[in-house]
Design a protein around this motif. Structure first.
Motif, PDB file in Angstrom:
ATOM      1  N   ASP A   1       0.852  -1.189   0.000  1.00 17.73           N
ATOM      2  CA  ASP A   1       0.000   0.000   0.000  1.00 17.73           C
ATOM      3  C   ASP A   1       0.892   1.244   0.000  1.00 17.73           C
ATOM      4  N   ARG A   2       0.813   2.029  -1.059  1.00 18.49           N
ATOM      5  CA  ARG A   2       1.705   3.185  -1.214  1.00 18.49           C
ATOM      6  C   ARG A   2       1.583   4.167  -0.057  1.00 18.49           C
TER       7      ARG A   2
ATOM      8  N   LEU B   1       7.860  -1.356  14.865  1.00 17.63           N
ATOM      9  CA  LEU B   1       9.145  -1.936  14.459  1.00 17.63           C
ATOM     10  C   LEU B   1      10.063  -0.873  13.878  1.00 17.63           C
ATOM     11  N   VAL B   2       9.527  -0.074  12.954  1.00 17.79           N
ATOM     12  CA  VAL B   2      10.332   0.972  12.318  1.00 17.79           C
ATOM     13  C   VAL B   2      10.771   2.011  13.347  1.00 17.79           C
ATOM     14  N   THR B   3       9.860   2.359  14.264  1.00 20.61           N
ATOM     15  CA  THR B   3      10.208   3.343  15.292  1.00 20.61           C
ATOM     16  C   THR B   3      11.330   2.837  16.171  1.00 20.61           C
ATOM     17  N   ASN B   4      11.252   1.571  16.599  1.00 19.46           N
ATOM     18  CA  ASN B   4      12.277   1.018  17.485  1.00 19.46           C
ATOM     19  C   ASN B   4      13.636   0.922  16.792  1.00 19.46           C
TER      20      ASN B   4
ATOM     21  N   PHE C   1      13.455  15.680  10.202  1.00 22.71           N
ATOM     22  CA  PHE C   1      12.077  16.127  10.376  1.00 22.71           C
ATOM     23  C   PHE C   1      11.523  16.701   9.071  1.00 22.71           C
ATOM     24  N   ALA C   2      12.361  17.415   8.323  1.00 18.82           N
ATOM     25  CA  ALA C   2      11.919  17.962   7.040  1.00 18.82           C
ATOM     26  C   ALA C   2      11.563  16.839   6.061  1.00 18.82           C
ATOM     27  N   ALA C   3      12.379  15.785   6.046  1.00 19.75           N
ATOM     28  CA  ALA C   3      12.070  14.643   5.178  1.00 19.75           C
ATOM     29  C   ALA C   3      10.751  14.001   5.578  1.00 19.75           C
ATOM     30  N   ALA C   4      10.492  13.891   6.887  1.00 19.04           N
ATOM     31  CA  ALA C   4       9.211  13.337   7.350  1.00 19.04           C
ATOM     32  C   ALA C   4       8.052  14.201   6.886  1.00 19.04           C
ATOM     33  N   ALA C   5       8.222  15.527   6.924  1.00 27.46           N
ATOM     34  CA  ALA C   5       7.149  16.432   6.485  1.00 27.46           C
ATOM     35  C   ALA C   5       6.848  16.240   5.002  1.00 27.46           C
TER      36      ALA C   5
ATOM     37  N   MET D   1       3.722   6.621   5.003  1.00 26.68           N
ATOM     38  CA  MET D   1       3.589   6.915   6.422  1.00 26.68           C
ATOM     39  C   MET D   1       4.680   6.204   7.223  1.00 26.68           C
ATOM     40  N   LEU D   2       5.004   4.971   6.832  1.00 26.60           N
ATOM     41  CA  LEU D   2       6.060   4.209   7.507  1.00 26.60           C
ATOM     42  C   LEU D   2       7.406   4.911   7.357  1.00 26.60           C
ATOM     43  N   ALA D   3       7.700   5.376   6.144  1.00 24.93           N
ATOM     44  CA  ALA D   3       8.968   6.076   5.914  1.00 24.93           C
ATOM     45  C   ALA D   3       9.015   7.392   6.686  1.00 24.93           C
ATOM     46  N   ALA D   4       7.869   8.084   6.742  1.00 24.47           N
ATOM     47  CA  ALA D   4       7.821   9.333   7.508  1.00 24.47           C
ATOM     48  C   ALA D   4       8.079   9.068   8.985  1.00 24.47           C
TER      49      ALA D   4
END
Length: 431
Positions: free
Chosen positions: A20-21, A158-161, A191-195, A26-29
């Motif tokens: 799911d794109r 998982l990604v957060t940890n 943080f900019a990349a997450a935005a 959201m996972l990458a962010a």
């Protein structure tokens, strides 16, 4: 063999969400945001302490300037996330975080770093976190179908940890090689990349929570009504307000004291934290597969194993046993976190989810600083080992009280939808 194929098929279906794109965005962010959050404390601490004339009091002031607005604005952040499209709220929050840390980095790099300006930039970042946290819980149901909420929360965990562990390691290296200023700039870039990644979600209007009712006070009252009307919710939040207080005391002060005095110092405590981190990664895999019928009861009970490492530390156990206890703590906390977030996302109306999440975050964390303040005097008065045992007893006792409430024991998860077999027939899901 058939059972093994079913498990493999089930895991494959769970991981199918990665196709799911929007979820992968959201996972990458979340990955970049967690990296930024892991980078920031180390970079800020050493960057401020490198300033001419800076002392521990200077660092305390800057850190307090960051944490205080985060607590004060948490409820307001919940109102904003329920009134406005949550993807835009998160994008704004991550952008504000980037601006705050870019500003801190620029001040350290240029040498113009008056304490009031540092505190103002740190406060700006604290407000940004208060905006992001409530929206983070609410946005998951906007992106993921209800049947895949638990898998989504597990993968996000998982990604957060992994990002948190990587960030802690990389931030130390970045500060040593580049200095605190450039490390803060790197944190701002994350943080900019997450935005940017959140901006690419582009949720449709039907999937966004747009609930601007009246004043902020009126919205907070409605959110409180949703929170207080569910016994299972306020009981577990009250439970974890005490659990977090005890964990902060044990993790932040008492455990390191025992490690320094009896286990070999900082290297031993690093091994302890590594065991906890491995447990958290293992907990994600468990949380992805289990489907308890009473998720809130399991959440409340899973706090009890988290007392194990503190009992072992307090009882003078060898390091290997303490690390095993830390592994159990990591597994327990990660599984209960996934179950809790999934239950909230299923049970709370979408238009109030972020406000309720803000009450949850505020209630769970509000006694945490008290644990840090009380731990030092307690260690002096009765000794760190008895104090650690006391923390463990508090965790177990308050958790047992929580499960006495019928709302905690009685809430059941919805029945899973039937799964379609390869030949098109419908089979009952495995419990």
């Amino acid at each position: 063999m058939r059972a093994r194929n079913r498990r493999t098929s089930g895991l494959g279906q769970d991981l199918g969400i990665l196709r799911d794109r929007r979820f992968t965005l959201m996972l990458a962010a979340r990955m970049f945001s967690a990296l930024g959050l892991a980078f920031a404390p180390v970079a800020l601490a050493f960057g401020v302490l490198e300033l001419p004339g800076a002392t521990a009091a200077t660092l305390s002031l800057v850190l307090a300037a960051e944490s205080t607005p985060m607590v004060l604005f948490m409820l307001v952040g919940g109102v904003i996330a329920d009134r406005m499209p949550r993807d835009r709220v998160m994008m704004a929050g991550e952008t504000f975080n980037a601006i705050g840390y870019f500003s801190l980095g620029a001040m350290l790099l240029t040498g113009w770093a008056p304490v009031p300006a540092l505190a103002a930039a740190a406060a700006f970042s604290g407000i940004a976190s208060a905006i992001v946290v409530p929206a983070m819980t609410g946005i998951v149901p906007d992106v993921v179908p209800a049947a895949r909420l638990q898998t989504a929360n597990a993968l996000l965990g998982l990604v957060t940890n992994v990002s948190r562990i990587a960030g802690l390691v990389l931030s130390g290296a970045a500060v040593a090689l580049l200095g605190g200023g450039w490390a803060l700039v790197a944190s701002g870039a994350m943080f900019a990349a997450a935005a940017v990644l959140i901006a690419l979600l582009r949720l449709t209007p039907a999937e966004r929570a747009e609930n601007g009712s009246g004043s902020i006070i009126a919205d907070l009252r409605l959110g409180w009504r949703e929170f207080a009307s569910r016994q299972w919710l306020w009981v577990v939040v009250a439970q974890f307000s005490i659990v977090v207080m005890a964990v902060n005391a044990a993790h932040g002060v008492l455990g390191p004291l025992i490690a320094k005095e009896h286990l070999g110092g900082a290297p031993a405590w690093s091994v302890f934290l590594t065991g906890e981190a491995v447990g958290m990664l293992t907990g994600v895999l468990i949380a992805m597969r289990i489907r308890p019928q009473r998720p809130v009861l399991i959440t409340a009970l899973l706090a009890i194993p988290s007392a194990l490492p503190y009992l072992l530390l307090g009882g003078g156990a060898p390091l290997w046993a303490v690390v095993a206890g830390a592994f159990v703590l990591g597994v327990s906390f990660d599984v209960l976190g996934v179950l809790w977030n999934t239950t909230m996302q299923r049970e709370i109306p979408p238009e109030a989810l972020s406000r309720v999440s803000s009450y949850d975050a505020l209630g769970s964390l509000m006694f945490g600083p008290i644990g840090l303040l009380v731990a030092g005097p307690a260690a002096l008065m009765i000794g760190p080992r008895p104090a650690l045992i006391g923390c463990a007893v508090i965790i177990v006792a308050v958790s047992l009280v929580a499960v006495l409430f019928p709302g905690v024991r009685g809430l059941r998860a919805p029945a899973p939808a039937p799964a379609a077999a390869a030949d098109g027939s419908v089979t009952a899901p495995a419990q």
